[in-house]
Scaffold this active site. Structure first.
Site, PDB file in Angstrom:
ATOM      1  CD  GLU A  42      -2.393  -1.207   3.066  1.00  0.00           C
ATOM      2  OE1 GLU A  42      -2.944  -2.205   3.276  1.00  0.00           O
ATOM      3  OE2 GLU A  42      -2.155  -0.229   3.740  1.00  0.00           O
ATOM      4  CG  ASP A  80      -2.315   7.484   9.382  1.00  0.00           C
ATOM      5  OD1 ASP A  80      -2.024   6.430   9.414  1.00  0.00           O
ATOM      6  OD2 ASP A  80      -2.707   8.304   8.445  1.00  0.00           O
TER       7      ASP A  80
END
Lengths: 418, 269
Positions: free
Chosen positions: B50, B61
């Site tokens: 990815e 995140d």
């Protein structure tokens, strides 16, 4: 708190939370269940007379509503003689309009059985209101605030801590409101079972833009009747500052069907809307997705958010509520940029002509009203949302106008610089 | 027709092992350095990679990937650089599947159809869009389908069974099961929520179910491989590059070694 059609044929938002092309729900899967729970619980609460009764009681006996409407004759003289009326949200408990929404969502939190509340804050007014409600209801409370803002709004940091809240200074990104929201979302994803994110403005994923607006509608509902009672007619214009846009949606909403009443939002133009240092999202931004909804965003051509700048921590945000985006595109509301300097001059003018020290955020609306009054002339009546009081801004103002006998050490914020 | 991604995951299953899926942001620490690092993931044993599109507001995140995104953005990474990364990795490693993982706004801003077309032209096989829920995804899925791209949706422990069925019905390639509630980052324990989530997800779909968020070593990879079709690792790789502090050969060696350990782990069923 009934929903209503406010443009012919339009029920907004729609079932998916869209105001025209704006709004929606752009959230990670981990938050879908929690956001749906908020939406469902809010619908149930709206249908429950006991909820409305408890909220009305708190607004009256705890907040001090209705807030007064004040004629400001000496200030008006500087605005071409137009009659300016202030809706005094600064006189609410905690010192701003933010408490209206916070009490509503605190009741909702209790209904959902959650015990912890998190919130973002820019100027600290939403943080203080949230910490206040958490003290009142006995919830754990964590407030995320950009590090720059913890410095320029230090008084409010102390207030939140006095009320028992944990204040987390966010050091990522621009270290202002945008980054505080990012960090609050991260907390919520990790702690969603116990925690409600008490979002403080009319942005974010559906149902927040609608729900926060509904909790602030009382501003406009009261003000519209107060202006009618006082003057015998509707105002020519309603003016409010717009960062995320909660006080503006609150005062605008009841007037939307009144087609002859101009609705004017004042955005923070910082050093100028044509400089790189501003927060004039509706004036200079483009449609995009930020913090859970599609709206106007200050962004580059790759969809990266551009940092905003304003002397006012509460307006220093590169997004805006989706309903404002829709009101702009439909033409029902107008949005004007107001510079740091124009706002600070209006702050001083109101202080010296009326004995009312406004928040720097609200001073943007006052500057807009001065400009508008000169355009409309002495026959005009202008309703202004005085969304908060200026105690928290005295350090910034003292530096700006040189009010200290000796300047404090130059290493702290509060001068609008970052 | 089965996609390249589906074929790779099926091949891993045929070998009676889980697939290893690695994540790194493009442009980290530089565009060319990032390409070499992602190639090293594959050379170390990742079946699928990815490529992250760094974002100014990475709300899903943790600190490690935020730091990497900051470095990439300060280095001036652009969407065209992300697409070049996909193209160079896909060209160097035709045996691997290359996905892009991105927040939604950059795609919408670039142009949904244009992004799908350019990603497919670069040799990308699909996209993971973690802040684009199924309800908002129709325009993207049309564009992705038109270019033969897979759309991988995320499911979470908080997803109810009815919701899982809706999400998995809309996706292709595999289902990304977020193993623990929270943002990305390495954790000392793989959440016990993961196994239950995988089982509940499997009940709704024939797609492979891959588990992400939290895996950082071979033991954890083996544990996850015991109940999932793939193991997704991101922060552990990013952390090795940050720890190398600018020493690229050391960073690439560390990344390759970790990928190798994890590749061994996913074969230890």
């Amino acid at each position: 708190m009934s929903e209503k059609d406010y443009l012919p044929g339009a029920q907004v938002p729609d079932a998916r939370g869209y105001f025209g092309a704006y709004g929606g729900r752009f959230i990670p899967e981990a938050l879908v269940a929690a956001v749906e729970q908020v939406a469902e619980e809010y619908e149930k609460a709206k249908a429950d007379p006991a909820f409305a009764a408890e909220l009305d009681g708190l607004l009256k006996d705890y907040t001090g509503r209705p807030s007064p409407l004040t004629d400001v004759h000496r200030f008006s003289a500087e605005a071409g003689g137009a009659r300016i009326l202030l809706k005094r949200e600064d006189l609410n408990h905690t010192g701003s309009h933010k408490i209206n929404n916070v009490l509503g969502q605190a009741l909702l939190t209790r209904r959902m059985g959650k015990t912890r509340i998190i919130a973002e804050t820019g100027a600290g007014q939403h943080g203080v209101a949230t910490a206040t409600a958490c003290a009142l209801f006995g919830f754990d409370c964590t407030i995320y605030m950009g590090e720059v803002d913890t410095q320029r709004q230090a008084l409010n940091v102390a207030r939140m801590r006095m009320l028992g809240a944990e204040v987390v200074a966010v050091k990522s990104g621009s270290r202002t409101l945008k980054d505080a929201i990012n960090e609050a979302f991260r907390d919520w994803v990790a702690n969603v079972d116990s925690t409600h994110y008490l979002f403080g403005t009319v942005a974010g994923p559906h149902p927040f833009p609608m729900m926060v607006r509904d909790f602030h509608r009382i501003i406009g509902v009261e003000a519209r009747q107060q202006v009618l009672d006082r003057t015998g007619r509707l105002p020519d214009a309603v003016v409010a500052c717009v960062g995320g846009g909660s006080n503006a949606m609150g005062i605008f909403h009841e007037f939307i069907p009144d087609a002859d009443v101009r609705l004017i939002g004042c955005e923070a133009a910082g050093e100028g809307a044509d400089t790189p240092r501003h927060a004039a999202t509706l004036t200079k931004g483009d449609p995009g997705v930020l913090h859970g909804s599609r709206t106007y965003v200050l962004q580059d051509e790759d969809g990266q958010t551009i940092e905003s700048h304003s002397i006012s921590a509460g307006l220093d945000y590169p997004g805006v509520g989706p309903e404002h985006a829709w009101l702009k595109d439909t033409g029902r509301a107008e949005y004007r940029p107001v510079t740091d300097d124009a706002a600070m001059q209006a702050l001083r003018l109101l202080s010296r002509t009326e004995g009312i020290i406004p928040a720097i955020e609200s001073a943007h609306a006052l500057a807009g009203a001065l400009e508008l009054g000169r355009e409309l002339g002495p026959e005009a009546t202008i309703l202004v949302s005085l969304s908060g009081r200026g105690d928290k801004d005295m350090h910034t103002a003292a530096q700006y106008f040189g009010l200290y006998d000796e300047q404090p050490a130059a290493d702290d914020a509060g001068n609008g610089g970052k | 027709m089965a996609s390249k991604l589906s074929g790779i995951l099926a091949a891993a299953k045929a070998e009676n092992r889980a697939a290893l899926i690695g994540y790194l942001p493009a442009g980290f620490p530089t565009v060319d350095g990032g390409i070499r690092a992602i190639n090293a993931l594959i050379e170390g044993g990742c079946d699928v990679v990815e490529v992250g599109l760094p974002h100014s507001d990475p709300v899903l995140d943790g600190a490690v990937i935020q730091t990497a995104d900051d470095i990439a953005l300060r280095g001036g990474v652009r969407i065209k650089d992300v697409l070049r990364t996909v193209q160079e990795v896909a060209t160097a490693h035709p045996e691997a599947a290359v996905l892009v993982m991105t927040y939604w706004n950059p795609v919408e801003r670039y142009g949904t159809a244009r992004f799908a077309a350019d990603l497919a032209a670069a040799g990308g096989t699909g996209c993971i869009l973690p802040d684009l829920p199924v309800e908002e995804s129709e325009e993207w899925r049309k564009a992705a389908d038109a270019h033969g791209l897979d759309t991988v949706f995320v499911v979470a422990p908080s997803s109810k069974d009815k919701r899982l069925a809706e999400v998995t019905a809309a996706g292709s390639g595999f289902v990304y099961a977020a193993a623990v509630m929270g943002v990305t980052g390495t954790r000392t324990q793989v959440g016990s929520l993961a196994e239950d989530l995988v089982a509940r997800t499997r009940a709704t779909t024939d797609l492979p179910v891959c588990v992400g968020l939290g895996v950082s070593n071979a033991e954890q990879a083996a544990e996850v491989a015991g109940f999932a079709d793939g193991v997704i690792v991101g922060s552990a790789f990013v952390k090795r590059i940050l720890d190398a502090d600018g020493d690229e050969p050391a960073a690439l060696a560390a990344v390759r070694a970790v990928a190798g350990e994890l590749a061994e782990g996913v074969r230890r069923r």
